[in-house]
Design a protein around this motif. Structure first.
Motif: not given
Length: 526
Positions: A411-414, A427-434
């Protein structure tokens, strides 16, 4: 010089021996053309003669992956021409810097229209299946003696830094890898990363040839790459299925995305795969374990452009979870005050600088990476020396360590961990879309349970868009540019430490923006 028997390229000498023994064996296959070992040397010799006839000493190469890229590379070695690979993911400003500082006399490209309005180039001519553009306004650069290739790394700023390499250093890396991988009998290697990436160039194609194998070089669009940072995983999987390679080189994010294709889309790795090298950043042991259980024979490694690429690698029969492997036979690795230092074949100096830029002492190259070695000699990477966070309580914290744990979740892309001079980590997170924010929070809670108190993530915020190389927020091999990210997201980070929990969890569902896949380098591994 176009006589292979008199070249200073040990790689070409090895290719000549293979061609004499197996002239009809496939050496190089692309989307629309291929070459046996015998045909490869004939074509390389012809291109080298054409380069010498034009009295060229420094030539740039800006081209798609394919046989022609590698033919030009080998021809430059034979002709004694310094080659400057230009990554396709560089911005126009970075390309201009690279061209102006390296002293190019000409540029070979299969995309001449990209440079149509560049005043630095004159009228082009057909050359080696590409277009040769003469440089009319570039001043000669002072290069160290024996410079065969200038590979540009992103470094710590947005200005690419040229690393000057000899043929001997590149060959030493490929030869050490070939010796180590020989028992696997890998007959085909598919070049998945851009060939302008030293890792794929040296550890991929060169090593494959030293093993007498076939280098498969589909175009980047066939692999699913588009733009500077997007990758269509279904196209990539289809390309792997089509070619059925024995070996691959992956960046951690690509490995993670392949696992997502296995778990959520039913893709199965081909049974031909025997060795998949992973480098470019710290990879969690869990991710590697999951990949192995799903049919991807993954092995983590470590290296840097200044050493010609790979210096340590896990191998079948010599694997340690959480480690980057043992040193390859061509180099030595030691630790000084927690910093990894390397001795062995190395670069000649930085473009525009001197060998003293290397930070070396007594022949040892200071890498800037922090690590340790266990009792069996396996190297463990813990982070970058300059990236260490020091909390307001005086605790030294490696953000890469925490990030590798958080990135284990699909679920965590970046992820970028912050907290320098702060009371706790965020943390700064880029979650998976949706993905729902509750899922992210539960995952962070589970990770925190295995982290010491000072390293736990207390708050987080979603990244508004993927971090990319084109935006200046990632290095060429996908590592975060922490200073620039901190500047871009300064207000968000301040919110995390103002106690504004609403800002940290403002989004409950995230947009359908595509995942960001960086280009390489020094696939860490260069």
């Amino acid at each position: 010089m176009t006589d292979i028997s008199k070249t200073n390229s040990p790689l070409l000498e090895s290719l000549r021996a293979t061609a004499e023994a197996y002239p009809g064996r496939a050496a190089l296959l692309g989307d629309h053309e291929g070459f046996t070992y015998g045909e490869l040397l004939q074509e390389v010799t012809a291109i080298a003669a054409a380069l010498n006839a034009r009295d060229l000493q420094v030539v740039g190469l800006f081209a798609n992956n394919g046989p022609r890229w590698l033919l030009v590379d080998l021809a430059c070695q034979l002709a004694g021409v310094t080659l400057v690979p230009l990554p396709g993911f560089f911005s126009p400003q970075q390309l201009q810097h690279t061209i102006s500082t390296s002293g190019l006399q000409a540029l070979l490209t299969d995309m001449p229209g990209y440079f149509a309005d560049a005043p630095v180039f004159g009228a082009g001519e057909a050359f080696a299946g590409m277009t040769l553009l003469p440089c009319t306004q570039v001043q000669p650069a002072k290069l160290p003696a024996d410079t065969a290739k200038i590979t540009f790394t992103s470094g710590s700023t947005g200005t690419p830094r040229g690393v000057c390499l000899s043929n001997a250093t590149q060959f030493a890396t490929a030869e050490a890898l070939a010796v180590s991988l020989a028992p696997l009998r890998c007959a085909t290697h598919m070049c998945l990363l851009p060939l302008a990436t030293l890792l794929e160039n040296v550890a991929g194609a060169y090593t494959c040839w030293l093993l007498g194998g076939t280098a498969l070089v589909p175009g980047l669009e066939r692999l699913g790459f588009s733009g500077s940072s997007q990758l269509d995983m279904q196209r990539l999987c289809a390309c792997i299925d089509e070619h059925q390679p024995d070996s691959l080189i992956l960046l951690p994010q690509i490995l993670k995305s392949l696992l997502d294709q296995v778990d959520n889309f039913g893709w199965q790795p081909p049974p031909t795969l025997r060795f998949v090298a992973v480098g470019g950043g710290k990879v969690s042991a869990d991710l590697l374990r999951e990949a192995t259980s799903r049919g991807l024979p993954v092995y983590e490694g470590y290296g840097l452009s200044e050493c010609g690429s790979v210096v340590a690698l896990n191998l079948p029969g010599a694997v340690r979870e959480g480690a980057a492997g043992k040193p390859l036979p061509h180099c030595e690795i030691a630790l000084r005050d927690g910093e990894i230092v390397v001795r062995g074949p190395r670069y000649l100096g930085y473009l525009g600088g001197t060998e003293d830029d290397s930070g070396s002492r007594d022949g040892w190259l200071a890498t800037g990476d922090l690590g340790s070695r266990d009792s069996d000699g396996f190297l463990h990477i813990t982070g970058r020396k300059k990236n260490i966070l020091i909390s307001s309580y005086g605790r030294n914290i490696s953000p890469e360590w925490i990030e590798s744990e958080l990135l284990r979740a699909q679920e965590v892309l970046q992820c970028v961990v912050v907290g320098d001079a702060r009371p706790y980590c965020s943390a700064l997170l880029l979650p998976r879309p949706g993905t729902d924010a509750t899922q992210i929070e539960r995952w962070i809670e589970s990770v925190n349970r295995v982290l010491p108190d000072y390293a736990r993530i207390r708050r987080w915020a979603p990244l508004t868009q993927p971090l990319t190389f084109a935006d200046g927020l990632l290095t060429a091999n996908g590592r975060p540019r922490r200073d620039r990210i901190a500047e871009r997201y300064a207000a968000v980070i301040e919110g995390l430490y103002r106690g504004d929990r609403d800002q940290a969890n403002a989004q409950k569902t995230f947009s359908s923006a595509p995942a960001s896949i960086p280009g390489d380098q020094n696939p860490g591994v260069a």
